[in-house]
Design a protein around this motif. Structure first.
Motif, PDB file in Angstrom:
ATOM      1  N   GLU A  47       0.847  -1.189   0.000  1.00  0.00           N
ATOM      2  CA  GLU A  47       0.000   0.000   0.000  1.00  0.00           C
ATOM      3  C   GLU A  47       0.884   1.240   0.000  1.00  0.00           C
ATOM      4  O   GLU A  47       1.770   1.387   0.845  1.00  0.00           O
ATOM      5  N   HIS A  48       0.610   2.127  -0.954  1.00  0.00           N
ATOM      6  CA  HIS A  48       1.344   3.383  -1.047  1.00  0.00           C
ATOM      7  C   HIS A  48       0.721   4.383  -0.098  1.00  0.00           C
ATOM      8  O   HIS A  48      -0.453   4.274   0.264  1.00  0.00           O
ATOM      9  N   GLU A  49       1.511   5.365   0.297  1.00  0.00           N
ATOM     10  CA  GLU A  49       0.991   6.387   1.214  1.00  0.00           C
ATOM     11  C   GLU A  49      -0.175   7.153   0.609  1.00  0.00           C
ATOM     12  O   GLU A  49      -0.964   7.761   1.327  1.00  0.00           O
ATOM     13  N   SER A  50      -0.333   7.101  -0.732  1.00  0.00           N
ATOM     14  CA  SER A  50      -1.462   7.764  -1.389  1.00  0.00           C
ATOM     15  C   SER A  50      -2.743   6.931  -1.333  1.00  0.00           C
ATOM     16  O   SER A  50      -3.807   7.410  -1.691  1.00  0.00           O
ATOM     17  N   GLY A  51      -2.621   5.661  -0.898  1.00  0.00           N
ATOM     18  CA  GLY A  51      -3.787   4.789  -0.826  1.00  0.00           C
ATOM     19  C   GLY A  51      -3.823   3.723  -1.904  1.00  0.00           C
ATOM     20  O   GLY A  51      -4.641   2.809  -1.844  1.00  0.00           O
ATOM     21  N   TYR A  52      -2.943   3.805  -2.912  1.00  0.00           N
ATOM     22  CA  TYR A  52      -2.894   2.797  -3.983  1.00  0.00           C
ATOM     23  C   TYR A  52      -2.445   1.460  -3.390  1.00  0.00           C
ATOM     24  O   TYR A  52      -1.475   1.395  -2.642  1.00  0.00           O
ATOM     25  N   LYS A  53      -3.159   0.369  -3.720  1.00  0.00           N
ATOM     26  CA  LYS A  53      -2.842  -0.969  -3.216  1.00  0.00           C
ATOM     27  C   LYS A  53      -2.694  -1.946  -4.366  1.00  0.00           C
ATOM     28  O   LYS A  53      -3.366  -1.823  -5.383  1.00  0.00           O
ATOM     29  N   PHE A  54      -1.819  -2.935  -4.159  1.00  0.00           N
ATOM     30  CA  PHE A  54      -1.774  -4.078  -5.062  1.00  0.00           C
ATOM     31  C   PHE A  54      -1.215  -5.280  -4.314  1.00  0.00           C
ATOM     32  O   PHE A  54      -0.514  -5.145  -3.321  1.00  0.00           O
ATOM     33  N   GLY A  55      -1.586  -6.455  -4.782  1.00  0.00           N
ATOM     34  CA  GLY A  55      -1.164  -7.687  -4.139  1.00  0.00           C
ATOM     35  C   GLY A  55      -0.229  -8.476  -5.031  1.00  0.00           C
ATOM     36  O   GLY A  55      -0.298  -8.404  -6.260  1.00  0.00           O
ATOM     37  N   ILE A  56       0.647  -9.234  -4.400  1.00  0.00           N
ATOM     38  CA  ILE A  56       1.608 -10.054  -5.115  1.00  0.00           C
ATOM     39  C   ILE A  56       1.995 -11.221  -4.205  1.00  0.00           C
ATOM     40  O   ILE A  56       1.993 -11.086  -2.985  1.00  0.00           O
ATOM     41  N   SER A  57       2.303 -12.352  -4.802  1.00  0.00           N
ATOM     42  CA  SER A  57       2.737 -13.516  -4.035  1.00  0.00           C
ATOM     43  C   SER A  57       4.245 -13.661  -4.122  1.00  0.00           C
ATOM     44  O   SER A  57       4.823 -13.493  -5.188  1.00  0.00           O
ATOM     45  N   LYS A  58       4.854 -13.990  -3.004  1.00  0.00           N
ATOM     46  CA  LYS A  58       6.296 -14.228  -2.966  1.00  0.00           C
ATOM     47  C   LYS A  58       6.568 -15.564  -3.650  1.00  0.00           C
ATOM     48  O   LYS A  58       5.891 -16.557  -3.384  1.00  0.00           O
ATOM     49  N   THR A  59       7.538 -15.569  -4.534  1.00  0.00           N
ATOM     50  CA  THR A  59       7.864 -16.792  -5.263  1.00  0.00           C
ATOM     51  C   THR A  59       8.726 -17.708  -4.404  1.00  0.00           C
ATOM     52  O   THR A  59       9.611 -17.255  -3.694  1.00  0.00           O
ATOM     53  N   HIS A  60       8.423 -18.988  -4.476  1.00  0.00           N
ATOM     54  CA  HIS A  60       9.155 -20.000  -3.712  1.00  0.00           C
ATOM     55  C   HIS A  60       9.667 -21.055  -4.670  1.00  0.00           C
ATOM     56  O   HIS A  60       9.011 -21.355  -5.664  1.00  0.00           O
ATOM     57  N   PRO A  61      10.734 -21.706  -4.457  1.00  0.00           N
ATOM     58  CA  PRO A  61      11.712 -21.439  -3.401  1.00  0.00           C
ATOM     59  C   PRO A  61      12.767 -20.429  -3.825  1.00  0.00           C
ATOM     60  O   PRO A  61      13.548 -19.966  -3.004  1.00  0.00           O
ATOM     61  N   SER A  62      12.795 -20.068  -5.110  1.00  0.00           N
ATOM     62  CA  SER A  62      13.904 -19.266  -5.637  1.00  0.00           C
ATOM     63  C   SER A  62      13.889 -17.808  -5.187  1.00  0.00           C
ATOM     64  O   SER A  62      14.935 -17.199  -5.039  1.00  0.00           O
ATOM     65  N   GLY A  63      12.720 -17.217  -5.009  1.00  0.00           N
ATOM     66  CA  GLY A  63      12.634 -15.806  -4.684  1.00  0.00           C
ATOM     67  C   GLY A  63      12.827 -14.911  -5.891  1.00  0.00           C
ATOM     68  O   GLY A  63      12.924 -13.699  -5.757  1.00  0.00           O
ATOM     69  N   ILE A  64      12.878 -15.501  -7.092  1.00  0.00           N
ATOM     70  CA  ILE A  64      13.028 -14.749  -8.336  1.00  0.00           C
ATOM     71  C   ILE A  64      11.637 -14.424  -8.874  1.00  0.00           C
ATOM     72  O   ILE A  64      10.782 -15.303  -8.990  1.00  0.00           O
ATOM     73  N   LEU A  65      11.411 -13.140  -9.198  1.00  0.00           N
ATOM     74  CA  LEU A  65      10.095 -12.722  -9.681  1.00  0.00           C
ATOM     75  C   LEU A  65       9.836 -13.210 -11.101  1.00  0.00           C
ATOM     76  O   LEU A  65      10.743 -13.280 -11.926  1.00  0.00           O
ATOM     77  N   LYS A  66       8.592 -13.509 -11.368  1.00  0.00           N
ATOM     78  CA  LYS A  66       8.157 -13.881 -12.709  1.00  0.00           C
ATOM     79  C   LYS A  66       7.805 -12.609 -13.483  1.00  0.00           C
ATOM     80  O   LYS A  66       7.616 -11.556 -12.899  1.00  0.00           O
ATOM     81  N   LYS A  67       7.701 -12.729 -14.808  1.00  0.00           N
ATOM     82  CA  LYS A  67       7.456 -11.562 -15.662  1.00  0.00           C
ATOM     83  C   LYS A  67       6.177 -10.829 -15.256  1.00  0.00           C
ATOM     84  O   LYS A  67       6.155  -9.609 -15.173  1.00  0.00           O
ATOM     85  N   TYR A  68       5.096 -11.562 -14.999  1.00  0.00           N
ATOM     86  CA  TYR A  68       3.838 -10.890 -14.647  1.00  0.00           C
ATOM     87  C   TYR A  68       3.965 -10.127 -13.327  1.00  0.00           C
ATOM     88  O   TYR A  68       3.324  -9.090 -13.143  1.00  0.00           O
ATOM     89  N   GLN A  69       4.799 -10.614 -12.407  1.00  0.00           N
ATOM     90  CA  GLN A  69       5.001  -9.907 -11.149  1.00  0.00           C
ATOM     91  C   GLN A  69       5.792  -8.619 -11.374  1.00  0.00           C
ATOM     92  O   GLN A  69       5.498  -7.594 -10.766  1.00  0.00           O
ATOM     93  N   ILE A  70       6.767  -8.681 -12.266  1.00  0.00           N
ATOM     94  CA  ILE A  70       7.527  -7.486 -12.620  1.00  0.00           C
ATOM     95  C   ILE A  70       6.607  -6.473 -13.289  1.00  0.00           C
ATOM     96  O   ILE A  70       6.635  -5.286 -12.983  1.00  0.00           O
ATOM     97  N   ASP A  71       5.748  -6.948 -14.197  1.00  0.00           N
ATOM     98  CA  ASP A  71       4.810  -6.051 -14.871  1.00  0.00           C
ATOM     99  C   ASP A  71       3.858  -5.394 -13.875  1.00  0.00           C
ATOM    100  O   ASP A  71       3.589  -4.189 -13.964  1.00  0.00           O
ATOM    101  N   ASP A  72       3.336  -6.164 -12.923  1.00  0.00           N
ATOM    102  CA  ASP A  72       2.430  -5.613 -11.904  1.00  0.00           C
ATOM    103  C   ASP A  72       3.140  -4.571 -11.042  1.00  0.00           C
ATOM    104  O   ASP A  72       2.572  -3.529 -10.703  1.00  0.00           O
TER     105      ASP A  72
END
Length: 87
Positions: A47-72
């Motif tokens: 959540e941004h201080e302006s009120g903007y929110k978005f959700g994302i799941s932590k990737t397991h086990p590598s912790g490397i983000l997928k393309k759609y997570q980077i795009d979001d």
């Protein structure tokens, strides 16, 4: 140029990085004034201080983000005006 600025530029690179880590994401979001909350398991809400929110799941086990997570993430940063110059 600071490490945080370099990370931000790397995130917005075309094509997107294939080795962007969860730790780098947290660092960028903190610098952009987003708070995060784990809402259960690996699901996080940012959540941004302006009120903007978005959700994302932590990737397991590598912790490397997928393309759609980077795009979001890029969309969220652009929505609050925290993207590199020229994007």
């Amino acid at each position: 140029m600071s490490k945080k600025e370099k990370r931000l530029l790397r995130l917005f690179k075309v094509p997107p990085p294939k080795d962007f880590t969860w730790a780098e994401l947290i660092s960028i979001m903190d610098a952009a004034h987003f708070s995060n909350d784990c809402v259960g398991g690996s699901h996080y809400t940012f959540e941004h201080e302006s009120g903007y929110k978005f959700g994302i799941s932590k990737t397991h086990p590598s912790g490397i983000l997928k393309k759609y997570q980077i795009d979001d993430t890029k969309e969220a940063l652009q929505s609050v005006g925290a993207c590199p110059i020229g994007d």
